[in-house]
Every structure is written in structure tokens, then in C-alpha cells.
Design an enzyme around this catalytic site. Structure first.
Site, short mmCIF file in Angstrom:
data_model
loop_
_atom_site.label_atom_id
_atom_site.label_comp_id
_atom_site.label_asym_id
_atom_site.label_seq_id
_atom_site.Cartn_x
_atom_site.Cartn_y
_atom_site.Cartn_z
N GLY A 9 0.86 -1.17 0.00
CA GLY A 9 0.00 0.00 0.00
C GLY A 9 0.89 1.22 0.00
O GLY A 9 1.63 1.44 0.95
N GLY A 11 1.49 5.35 -0.37
CA GLY A 11 0.90 6.67 -0.35
C GLY A 11 1.23 7.45 -1.61
O GLY A 11 2.25 7.23 -2.25
N GLU A 34 -4.54 3.71 -2.73
CA GLU A 34 -5.46 4.74 -3.19
C GLU A 34 -5.38 4.96 -4.69
O GLU A 34 -6.38 5.25 -5.33
CB GLU A 34 -5.17 6.05 -2.46
CG GLU A 34 -5.48 6.00 -0.97
CD GLU A 34 -5.00 7.24 -0.25
OE1 GLU A 34 -3.98 7.81 -0.68
OE2 GLU A 34 -5.64 7.64 0.73
N GLY A 133 -4.76 8.63 3.69
CA GLY A 133 -5.07 7.29 4.19
C GLY A 133 -4.04 6.74 5.14
O GLY A 133 -4.04 5.54 5.44
#
Length: 229
Positions: A9, A11, A34, A133
Site C-alpha cells: 500500500g 501513499g 489509493e 489514508g
């Protein structure tokens, strides 16, 4: 870890890490994030990111939006069954992230203090960004089986004149992540492993990855804070 169900994940602010090739040469990585920051679509096309071993949405690149280095890359994603666009409320649900085995998140901080409190949002009262997030991805990774939460930052700012690792954050700074939920901090000088460490141990770990020009000053501050006479 090649073909070992490693899920990433990333950013939005970590595009340079992907561009520098941190995932090149790997295989069958999963992706749950995202957006497809520049460099990600290339890795999907090259078979580095496949989602083969994902236990949640296997075989899918799961994102809320798509971006790429070129228009041709974005067009390649259009109607491509490898990609699944989902609602952000589901993507950033801590329970969903935690259910993904071996979830490794990479987020960026602007500064961190010797307690292990990173900020991605402000320095003092000056608001620079939102948290995005970071919180759900950080906590989800810590709850994931085999997961790790990585926070990256350059060791200095203002052309090397300011240390981003500080004895204390400036008054009014928004702390993005609680010190007890900070896992791994990475600078160009190495990795500080903070999870489960005492305050003194955290300070020592962070000083070791600070810029050498500031380590003596930080050691003196740590002595005042954590080794009082």
C-alpha cells in the site's frame, strides 16, 4: 520477498520510491492502495505486480483512482480486468486492510520526534497537508498477519540545514500517528525499528538514522529527555 504474498500500500507522496526501482526484480506482489502512482502500471505490465497470492481480491490491482506516467499507460488500464476500482470507504477500511496477509504500507512523514511521533500534516501551526489514508493503512498493516508499516522521510530539509528527526515537534504540530503505533522509520541512513521499543530505545534507533551532522545534538537532547540526572 518474491512470490511471497507481499502486499503493498503506497501513499501518493511516495512516487519517487517507485521511480527509483524499489520493487524492480520482484515478482507476484499484490497492490491495494489509493492510486496507481507513476511507476505502478509499468510494474503491472512487467509482471512484478500480479496479486497472484492475495487472499483478498486475488489477481486484482485494487485502487480508487488511476494515474500513470503516460496517456498510453492509462488507456492500457481502461477495461483491463487486472484492475479493480473500488470505493474509498471500503479500500481504507482498517478491517479490510488488516485482513490482507503480509500487508506492507509505505507512507511519508515531514518530520518525527524522538518519541517516534511522525507528522505528515503540519509543522507548528502551519498546515501543509492532510493525513490522507495514513492512519487506516498504518493501523491495518499492524493488524495484518505478517504486516509491517513503514514511514519514510529524508533526514534533512532546507538543503540540509534542518533535521527532520527532532527532539520534539514544534508547538502546535499535528501528530499524525501515535508513538505506540509507529513501526519502522526509514531515511537514507537506514531503518529505525520502533515497534515495541522503550522510549530510550526509540530515541537511539532514530538518532542512528538521522543525518550525521545532527546526531550529537540529538544525543544531548535524548540525554536530557530520557536519561535525566
Amino acid at each position: 520477498r518474491d512470490g511471497d504474498c507481499l502486499q503493498i500500500g503506497v501513499g501518493r507522496s511516495n512516487e519517487p520510491l517507485i521511480q527509483l526501482g524499489i520493487l524492480d526484480g520482484k515478482s507476484d506482489i499484490g497492490y491495494h492502495s489509493e492510486a496507481t502512482v507513476p511507476g505502478i502500471i509499468r510494474l503491472v505490465r512487467e509482471g512484478v505486480i500480479t496479486g497472484k497470492y492475495k487472499n483478498v481480491r486475488p489477481g486484482k490491482v485494487v485502487v480508487t483512482s488511476v494515474g500513470g506516467d503516460t496517456r498510453e499507460e492509462v488507456q492500457w488500464v481502461d477495461m483491463n480486468p487486472l484492475f479493480e476500482l473500488v470505493d474509498v470507504d471500503w479500500l481504507e477500511d482498517i478491517r479490510v486492510i488488516a485482513s490482507i496477509d503480509n500487508m506492507v504500507t509505505i507512507n511519508q512523514a515531514r518530520a518525527i520526534d524522538l518519541l517516534g511521533q511522525p507528522t505528515a500534516e503540519s509543522l507548528g501551526a502551519r498546515l501543509l497537508s492532510g493525513a490522507g489514508g495514513q492512519v487506516p493503512f498504518q493501523l491495518g498493516a499492524l493488524l495484518s498477519r505478517g504486516g509491517r508499516a513503514i514511514t519514510v522521510l529524508p533526514s534533512t530539509a532546507e538543503n540540509g540545514t534542518i533535521s527532520r528527526i527532532m527532539p520534539a515537534l514544534p508547538e502546535g504540530t499535528t501528530v499524525t500517528m501515535h508513538k505506540n503505533c509507529t513501526d519502522m522509520i526509514v531515511t537514507e541512513y537506514g531503518v529505525a525499528r520502533l515497534r515495541g521499543r522503550s522510549m530510550r530505545q526509540k530515541a537511539e534507533e532514530l538518532i542512528n538514522v538521522a543525518h550525521p551532522d545532527f546526531r550529537a545534538e540529538l544525543k544531548k537532547a535524548a540525554q536530557r529527555l530520557f536519561w535525566p540526572s
